[in-house]
Design a protein around this motif. Structure first.
Motif, PDB file in Angstrom:
ATOM      1  N   PHE A  87      -7.764  -5.029 -22.120  1.00 15.66           N
ATOM      2  CA  PHE A  87      -8.727  -3.694 -21.860  1.00 15.66           C
ATOM      3  C   PHE A  87      -8.352  -2.681 -22.553  1.00 15.66           C
ATOM      4  N   PRO A  88      -9.802  -1.820 -23.094  1.00 13.93           N
ATOM      5  CA  PRO A  88      -9.268  -0.636 -23.839  1.00 13.93           C
ATOM      6  C   PRO A  88      -8.514   0.679 -23.257  1.00 13.93           C
ATOM      7  N   GLU A  89      -7.543   1.003 -23.895  1.00 13.64           N
ATOM      8  CA  GLU A  89      -6.575   1.916 -23.462  1.00 13.64           C
ATOM      9  C   GLU A  89      -7.619   3.198 -22.873  1.00 13.64           C
ATOM     10  N   ASP A  90      -8.305   3.548 -23.546  1.00 12.96           N
ATOM     11  CA  ASP A  90      -9.249   4.809 -23.147  1.00 12.96           C
ATOM     12  C   ASP A  90     -10.158   4.501 -21.953  1.00 12.96           C
ATOM     13  N   ASN A  91     -10.100   3.432 -21.535  1.00 15.28           N
ATOM     14  CA  ASN A  91     -10.994   3.058 -20.339  1.00 15.28           C
ATOM     15  C   ASN A  91     -10.320   2.763 -19.077  1.00 15.28           C
ATOM     16  N   ILE A  92      -8.855   3.310 -19.134  1.00 12.85           N
ATOM     17  CA  ILE A  92      -7.917   3.144 -18.097  1.00 12.85           C
ATOM     18  C   ILE A  92      -7.534   4.380 -17.600  1.00 12.85           C
ATOM     19  N   MET A  93      -7.753   4.777 -16.291  1.00 11.97           N
ATOM     20  CA  MET A  93      -7.262   5.810 -15.810  1.00 11.97           C
ATOM     21  C   MET A  93      -6.031   5.581 -15.017  1.00 11.97           C
ATOM     22  N   ILE A  94      -5.016   6.414 -14.852  1.00  7.84           N
ATOM     23  CA  ILE A  94      -3.897   6.495 -14.090  1.00  7.84           C
ATOM     24  C   ILE A  94      -4.157   7.281 -12.769  1.00  7.84           C
ATOM     25  N   LEU A  95      -4.235   6.598 -11.712  1.00  7.48           N
ATOM     26  CA  LEU A  95      -4.699   7.235 -10.439  1.00  7.48           C
ATOM     27  C   LEU A  95      -3.780   6.749  -9.299  1.00  7.48           C
ATOM     28  N   PRO A  96      -2.522   7.139  -8.985  1.00  6.64           N
ATOM     29  CA  PRO A  96      -1.527   6.603  -8.350  1.00  6.64           C
ATOM     30  C   PRO A  96      -2.339   6.479  -6.837  1.00  6.64           C
ATOM     31  N   ALA A  97      -1.559   5.495  -6.151  1.00  2.00           N
ATOM     32  CA  ALA A  97      -1.938   5.314  -4.754  1.00  2.00           C
ATOM     33  C   ALA A  97      -1.228   6.572  -3.884  1.00  2.00           C
ATOM     34  N   SER A  98      -2.092   6.977  -2.971  1.00  2.00           N
ATOM     35  CA  SER A  98      -1.740   8.271  -2.479  1.00  2.00           C
ATOM     36  C   SER A  98      -1.296   8.354  -1.017  1.00  2.00           C
ATOM     37  N   LEU A  99      -0.957   9.383  -0.320  1.00  2.00           N
ATOM     38  CA  LEU A  99      -0.621   9.436   0.970  1.00  2.00           C
ATOM     39  C   LEU A  99      -1.080  10.725   1.802  1.00  2.00           C
ATOM     40  N   ASP A 100      -0.924  10.864   3.157  1.00  2.00           N
ATOM     41  CA  ASP A 100      -1.429  12.120   3.610  1.00  2.00           C
ATOM     42  C   ASP A 100      -0.127  12.627   3.905  1.00  2.00           C
ATOM     43  N   THR A 101      -0.025  13.981   3.175  1.00  2.00           N
ATOM     44  CA  THR A 101       1.427  14.691   3.714  1.00  2.00           C
ATOM     45  C   THR A 101       1.464  15.369   4.875  1.00  2.00           C
ATOM     46  N   GLU A 102       0.308  15.393   5.614  1.00  2.00           N
ATOM     47  CA  GLU A 102       0.277  15.914   6.762  1.00  2.00           C
ATOM     48  C   GLU A 102       0.790  14.986   7.855  1.00  2.00           C
ATOM     49  N   LEU A 103       0.442  13.720   7.623  1.00  2.00           N
ATOM     50  CA  LEU A 103       1.040  12.898   8.603  1.00  2.00           C
ATOM     51  C   LEU A 103       2.587  12.483   8.056  1.00  2.00           C
ATOM     52  N   PHE A 104       2.793  12.476   6.798  1.00  2.00           N
ATOM     53  CA  PHE A 104       4.181  12.393   6.511  1.00  2.00           C
ATOM     54  C   PHE A 104       4.688  13.759   6.271  1.00  2.00           C
ATOM     55  N   SER A 105       4.928  14.454   7.427  1.00  2.00           N
ATOM     56  CA  SER A 105       5.461  15.605   7.503  1.00  2.00           C
ATOM     57  C   SER A 105       6.742  15.776   8.123  1.00  2.00           C
ATOM     58  N   PRO A 106       7.997  16.140   7.555  1.00  2.00           N
ATOM     59  CA  PRO A 106       9.310  15.871   8.462  1.00  2.00           C
ATOM     60  C   PRO A 106       9.579  16.629   9.730  1.00  2.00           C
ATOM     61  N   ASN A 107      10.180  16.046  10.416  1.00  2.00           N
ATOM     62  CA  ASN A 107      10.563  16.653  11.814  1.00  2.00           C
ATOM     63  C   ASN A 107      12.012  16.166  12.092  1.00  2.00           C
ATOM     64  N   PRO A 108      13.171  16.527  11.244  1.00  2.00           N
ATOM     65  CA  PRO A 108      14.125  15.423  11.311  1.00  2.00           C
ATOM     66  C   PRO A 108      14.867  15.378  12.829  1.00  2.00           C
ATOM     67  N   VAL A 109      15.687  14.318  12.808  1.00  2.00           N
ATOM     68  CA  VAL A 109      16.395  14.225  14.141  1.00  2.00           C
ATOM     69  C   VAL A 109      17.817  13.990  13.712  1.00  2.00           C
ATOM     70  N   LYS A 110      18.778  14.545  14.285  1.00  2.00           N
ATOM     71  CA  LYS A 110      20.236  14.376  13.923  1.00  2.00           C
ATOM     72  C   LYS A 110      20.709  13.124  14.439  1.00  2.00           C
ATOM     73  N   ASN A 111      21.700  12.621  13.724  1.00  2.00           N
ATOM     74  CA  ASN A 111      22.294  11.368  14.309  1.00  2.00           C
ATOM     75  C   ASN A 111      23.855  11.325  13.931  1.00  2.00           C
TER      76      ASN A 111
END
Length: 408
Positions: free
Chosen positions: A200-224
């Motif tokens: 496949f031609p290099e100039d026709n390939i776009m790097i687009l990472p898999a993404s996530l919702d950083t509002e859902l993955f927002s820390p609320n740490p629990v001590k242990n």
């Protein structure tokens, strides 16, 4: 921006390992674009384990993409719909293809029972639906849809995810490479190189990472009271869950407070459980099955360090991105990963986590102890990781780049 009509083509929907695709769909819906979900494999409309599927009513526009699914089982209804399709084909300028499908001398029984007509209808369906964009996840599915894609003249995006760049040859993708309206996306530079090697031609390939919702993955740490490690992923060889257990076994002599939680299911589960039992690690390693995104967030809130010691498996495959390491960083959890595949591209080595040579179990143990012994370092790495992921992997940012690709 004008609302787009977008077809998103998948194998199975929903899939617990492809929540990032659901995030992508939600972003498009939030931007007021219309999406259809087209499944070449299993469509389970009863599976609402991802709350976003319910909230955004994604199943309302989810369909099986098979010619058999388009054909009524009742013969009278099949013929009635068939003649309606035949009449419509006059205005679609492919009437000859459709009327030819009813030739019993050429197609025999499949002409008489209208099976052949519905196969022709299937091959023309995307063009008839008048989608602005067809986005196909996993390139081997694009190959299976070649007859359809050759009749579709608008924008096509094909996303490689990993196995589809490893399991198939250059020859397998020969016809796909000939379609010049396709743009390809990959999640890492590592995967891009593999796709380029497939011709496949290099100039026709776009790097687009898999993404996530950083509002859902927002820390609320629990001590242990323990030093909590977490591994999340399918329990398969290349993700190396057994190796994660061996690392904990090695580190246990230094720190008896270490505890590993493993979330996931897969063929390596039996080997993992056998090792835990054989070495008396029941108090230090716990295994859970698959969990929802919300449940994974809860696990991450209890976690000190996320560990992902991926390897190259016996088939030569390895992790292309490993979105779960970005999810951990979003939760301000430092990550310790191997140097295999695309994993090193997904963190800032020495700032948000550490990259370790795959075969150096002792190095994993040393770095874990370094983070255990230095709370300030662990905290600063967590802070840096969240900033990094919000900038590079948040669904809003990646989604905006995807839309630019759709309309260019």
């Amino acid at each position: 921006m004008t609302s787009l009509k977008i077809a998103i083509v998948l194998g199975k929907f929903p899939s617990v390992s492809e929540t990032f695709i659901v995030n992508q769909m939600v972003f498009l819906k939030q931007q007021r674009h219309a999406i259809d979900i087209l499944c070449l494999g299993e469509l389970n409309k009863e599976d609402r384990s991802n709350v976003l599927i319910n909230e955004y009513k994604l199943m309302d526009n989810a369909y099986e993409l098979k010619w058999q699914s388009m054909m009524p089982t009742n013969l009278f209804q099949r013929i009635l719909k068939g003649f309606s399709i035949l009449i419509s084909s006059i205005w679609k300028r492919n009437f000859i293809d459709f009327i030819s499908s009813l030739n019993p001398l050429k197609y025999k029984r499949t002409a008489l029972n209208f099976n052949q007509l519905y196969q022709v209808y299937f091959n023309n369906w995307m063009g008839w639906k008048n989608y602005d964009v067809v986005h196909i996840h996993f390139a081997d599915y694009a190959v299976s849809l070649l007859p359809n894609l050759k009749r579709y003249s608008k924008k096509i995006v094909v996303t490689f995810h990993g196995y589809d760049a490893h399991n198939f040859s250059t020859d397998y993708y020969e016809q796909l490479r000939k379609l010049d309206q396709i743009t390809y996306t990959v999640n890492t530079n590592f995967l891009k190189k593999k796709v380029v090697n497939l011709g496949f031609p290099e100039d026709n390939i776009m790097i687009l990472p898999a993404s996530l919702d950083t509002e859902l993955f927002s820390p609320n740490p629990v001590k242990n009271d323990r030093f909590e490690l977490l591994f999340v992923g399918r329990l398969i060889e290349l993700k190396a869950p057994l190796k994660a257990i061996k690392i904990v076994h090695r580190y246990l002599s230094t720190n008896p407070m270490v505890h590993l939680t493993i979330v996931g299911e897969g063929p390596e589960e039996a080997a993992c459980r056998d090792y835990i039992s054989a070495h008396g690690l029941e108090k230090n390693v716990e295994m859970f099955g698959n969990r929802t995104q919300n449940e994974i967030v809860q696990h991450l809130n209890k976690t000190d360090v996320f560990i992902f010691p991926g390897i190259i498996d016996h088939n030569g495959r390895c992790e292309a991105q490993g979105l779960v390491i970005q999810e951990a960083q979003a939760m301000k959890v430092p990550v310790v990963v191997s140097d295999v595949g695309g994993l090193p591209e997904g963190l800032i080595d020495g700032e948000s986590g550490y990259v370790v040579k795959s075969d150096k179990i002792d190095d994993y143990a040393e770095l874990l102890h370094k983070l255990f012994s230095d709370e300030k370092l662990k905290t600063s790495m967590g802070e840096r990781g969240r900033l990094y992921v919000k900038e590079k992997y948040d669904t809003q940012n990646i989604g905006a780049k995807l839309l630019e690709l759709y309309i260019e």
